[in-house]
Scaffold this motif. Structure first.
Motif, PDB file in Angstrom:
ATOM      1  N   THR A 187       0.891  -1.350  -0.329  1.00 34.13           N
ATOM      2  CA  THR A 187      -0.022   0.067  -0.066  1.00 34.13           C
ATOM      3  C   THR A 187       0.944   1.472   0.247  1.00 34.13           C
ATOM      4  OG1 THR A 187      -0.029   0.272   2.432  1.00 34.13           O
ATOM      5  CG2 THR A 187      -1.901  -1.252   1.108  1.00 34.13           C
ATOM      6  N   TYR A 212      -1.924   3.403   3.572  1.00 30.34           N
ATOM      7  CA  TYR A 212      -2.800   2.138   3.656  1.00 30.34           C
ATOM      8  C   TYR A 212      -3.488   1.406   2.177  1.00 30.34           C
ATOM      9  CZ  TYR A 212       0.037   1.728   7.714  1.00 30.34           C
ATOM     10  OH  TYR A 212       1.126   1.269   8.141  1.00 30.34           O
ATOM     11  N   LYS A 234      -1.064  -4.086   3.772  1.00 27.99           N
ATOM     12  CA  LYS A 234      -1.651  -3.952   5.273  1.00 27.99           C
ATOM     13  C   LYS A 234      -2.122  -5.595   4.749  1.00 27.99           C
ATOM     14  CE  LYS A 234      -5.719  -2.302   3.561  1.00 27.99           C
ATOM     15  NZ  LYS A 234      -6.807  -1.447   3.353  1.00 27.99           N
ATOM     16  N   GLU A 241      -5.904  -7.710   6.099  1.00 25.15           N
ATOM     17  CA  GLU A 241      -7.063  -7.681   6.313  1.00 25.15           C
ATOM     18  C   GLU A 241      -7.866  -9.094   6.173  1.00 25.15           C
ATOM     19  OE1 GLU A 241      -9.358  -4.010   5.177  1.00 25.15           O
ATOM     20  OE2 GLU A 241      -8.128  -4.533   3.394  1.00 25.15           O
ATOM     21  N   GLU A 277      -7.150  -6.090  10.931  1.00 23.67           N
ATOM     22  CA  GLU A 277      -6.383  -5.582  10.180  1.00 23.67           C
ATOM     23  C   GLU A 277      -5.015  -5.037  10.839  1.00 23.67           C
ATOM     24  OE1 GLU A 277      -6.249  -1.273   8.404  1.00 23.67           O
ATOM     25  OE2 GLU A 277      -8.137  -2.799   7.871  1.00 23.67           O
ATOM     26  N   ARG A 308      -1.045  -3.138   9.478  1.00 20.26           N
ATOM     27  CA  ARG A 308      -0.830  -2.334   9.197  1.00 20.26           C
ATOM     28  C   ARG A 308       0.515  -2.637   9.053  1.00 20.26           C
ATOM     29  NH1 ARG A 308      -4.499   2.718   9.624  1.00 20.26           N
ATOM     30  NH2 ARG A 308      -6.748   1.933   8.455  1.00 20.26           N
TER      31      ARG A 308
END
Length: 155
Positions: free
Chosen positions: A34, A38, A53, A55, A104, A106
């Motif tokens: 990303t 993000y 990222k 998810e 999530e 990051r």
């Protein structure tokens, strides 16, 4: 090497015996490169920082036992497995250990030389983990059947 994109959907892994059925459901997991906000992108040729990222949607674990779901747990059928993706948190055929959760992750990874980062006390990798509401339940029957399952798997 700095660009990544992985997308896995509708994963159901199930281990069955006559006494119990243990399974994991995962609606979706994605990993992608990303920008700093993000949002999915392709990184520049010589980035100073790589952002990624991960998810995860509706991950869950269940342990169905004879004692909790009647005389005998139901052996898996194709319609039952397909039904798991409609609304797994409401599915009556599962005795949840971890009800469906989403999260999530990051990551930001500095690409500068370690010699330059270490003396200044700058972290090379930074991570933020964001969970939606999370729950965990385990009945006495599930606990004993989980011990039996671990014994079966170790043989």
């Amino acid at each position: 090497q700095d660009n990544i994109s992985v997308d896995v959907r509708n994963l159901h892994v199930r281990f069955e015996s006559e006494a119990y059925a243990f399974g994991m459901l995962l609606e979706k997991i994605t990993i992608e490169t990303t920008d700093k906000d993000y949002k999915p992108t392709t990184p520049p040729k010589e980035p100073t920082c790589i952002f990624r990222k991960l998810e995860m949607s509706k991950f869950s674990l269940y342990l169905n036992t004879r004692d909790e779901l009647g005389d005998r747990h139901e052996m898996a059928t194709l319609p039952m497995l397909e039904d798991a993706w409609k609304k797994p948190e409401d599915a009556q055929q599962y005795a949840w250990i971890i009800p469906p959760i989403s999260a999530e992750l990051r990551l930001a990874q500095e690409k500068a030389d370690e010699e330059k980062l270490a003396p200044q006390g700058i972290a090379k990798t930074r991570a933020d983990l964001i969970f939606k509401p999370l729950g965990f339940t385990l009945s006495k029957c599930q606990y004993y059947n989980m011990l039996k399952m671990l014994e079966d798997v170790s043989q």
